[in-house]
Design an enzyme around this catalytic site. Structure first.
Site: not given
Ligand code: SAH
Length: 352
Positions: A102, A115, A122, A126, A129, A343
């Site tokens: 995406e 973005c 991944c 987390c 996510c 996301c």
């Molecule tokens: N792997 C990288 C990039 C990830 S995406 C990282 O961890 O930073 C960018 C941001 O979106 C990260 O801070 C991630 O934690 C956040 N993110 C992911 N899923 C999310 C969600 N459902 N709601 C809010 N933020 C989210």
């Protein structure tokens, strides 16, 4: 001239969206061409052409030769959603091997931003996510990261001048390709995007943060903190077991000292977990004195996780508290809220 050598490594055709300018020069010299042609071709690549045939100021015979011996990596827009409110466009792109990624195009007052994803899937896991729910498929090549920008520019007809590497994937888990991408997209012979207009976001892979301070100190660094408390952070982010809060914050301080650059901490507000008074006070205590900025992210709720967000009123309250404690804080603007595909949700929705 030995044709087989031209094909690059593994017998695959060299991808001109992937090569550095110097690699392109070598390639052309090997083909018996003048190296200066590389600049011309490099410029065409970053104008977003999808075939050598579109490079109209190159001779037809060279275009045909290139077409046989090299390629321009292709990606297909499988799905696109446009926000009627703010012009945000979310793309689901299919790579040559069928994997999907995406990217999101966003309009701001200061210009257009994208973005981009750095991996298909991944492996950081987390909890909140959607991107990591199926694990890691594979790293993206530098050309596939670049391709997301070229395809979005082509689709919107608008130039992009800001990049955030915050899509699917952990960019520091794909470090070499990330660096190659940054160098290529910054080259003035191509798009010439300013390093200051690029932001890389990491979940906190400390050794790579140290490398990055050395390799790319002009690029902005964002660190996904989400909690300053090991218990809660570990529950949200398994990577915390490997790199716990104290070590991470110490690495961040070293980063700011070495580079003189501020770090952005991303902090997703998960109701009852990361947004409690206790958590926020702890955050303020741990960040006080660090050259930083906190970006509070209203959680994009992903049904499967069972987690809920705090709401914008609570987010504003937290921002005000942090500011009062001397820690610069903002609440992330929600773009494309009406197309609900934040996301990783586009990819999951498509069942891929
Ligand atoms: N792997 C990288 C990039 C990830 S995406 C990282 O961890 O930073 C960018 C941001 O979106 C990260 O801070 C991630 O934690 C956040 N993110 C992911 N899923 C999310 C969600 N459902 N709601 C809010 N933020 C989210």
């Amino acid at each position: 001239m030995e044709q087989a050598n031209m094909a690059g490594m593994n017998g695959k055709l060299a991808d001109f969206r992937e090569l550095t300018l110097e690699e392109m020069q070598d390639f052309l010299v090997q083909m018996g061409e003048k190296p200066f042609r590389a600049k011309q071709i490099f410029a065409w690549v970053y104008r977003g052409v999808r075939s050598f045939d579109e490079m109209t100021d190159i001779s037809k015979s060279l275009r045909e030769k290139l077409d046989r011996q090299a390629k321009l990596g292709q990606m297909r827009i499988l799905k696109m959603q446009t926000s009627k409110k703010d012009g945000t466009r979310k793309y689901l792109l299919e790579l040559e091997d069928g994997n999907t990624i995406e990217s999101v195009f966003m309009k701001y007052q200061y210009g257009n931003s994208i973005c981009v994803s750095s991996q298909a899937g991944c492996r950081m896991g987390c909890r909140f996510c959607a991107s990591g729910m199926d694990g890691l498929k594979r790293n993206l090549t530098a050309g596939e990261i670049t391709g997301q920008i070229l395809e979005a520019e082509r689709d919107t007809g608008e130039p992009i001048n800001h990049i955030v590497v915050m899509g699917t994937g952990e960019p520091f888990d794909n470090y070499e390709n990330l660096l190659k991408f940054i160098r290529n997209i910054h080259r003035k012979e191509g798009k010439g995007i300013s390093l200051r207009n690029i932001t890389v976001s990491t979940c906190g892979l400390i050794p790579r943060m140290r490398d990055f301070a050395r390799d790319q100190r002009q690029v902005n660094l964002a660190v996904s903190l989400h909690s300053a408390d090991n218990g809660v952070r570990e529950e949200m982010m398994p990577v915390n077991r490997r790199y716990p809060v104290e070590e991470l914050l110490q690495a961040c301080r070293e980063y700011t000292e070495e580079t003189g650059r501020r770090i952005t901490f991303e902090y997703a507000l998960v109701h009852g977990k990361t947004d409690t008074d206790r958590q926020i006070r702890l955050l303020a205590d741990k960040l006080r004195g660090t050259l930083c900025h906190v970006n509070l992210i209203p959680l994009n709720e992903v049904k499967e996780t069972g987690l809920s967000g705090s709401g914008r009123a609570r987010a504003r309250e937290i921002a005000a508290f942090l500011e009062q404690q001397g820690i610069p804080a903002t609440v992330r603007r929600e773009l494309g809220a009406d197309i609900q595909a934040a996301c990783g949700q586009l990819r999951l929705g498509a069942g891929r």
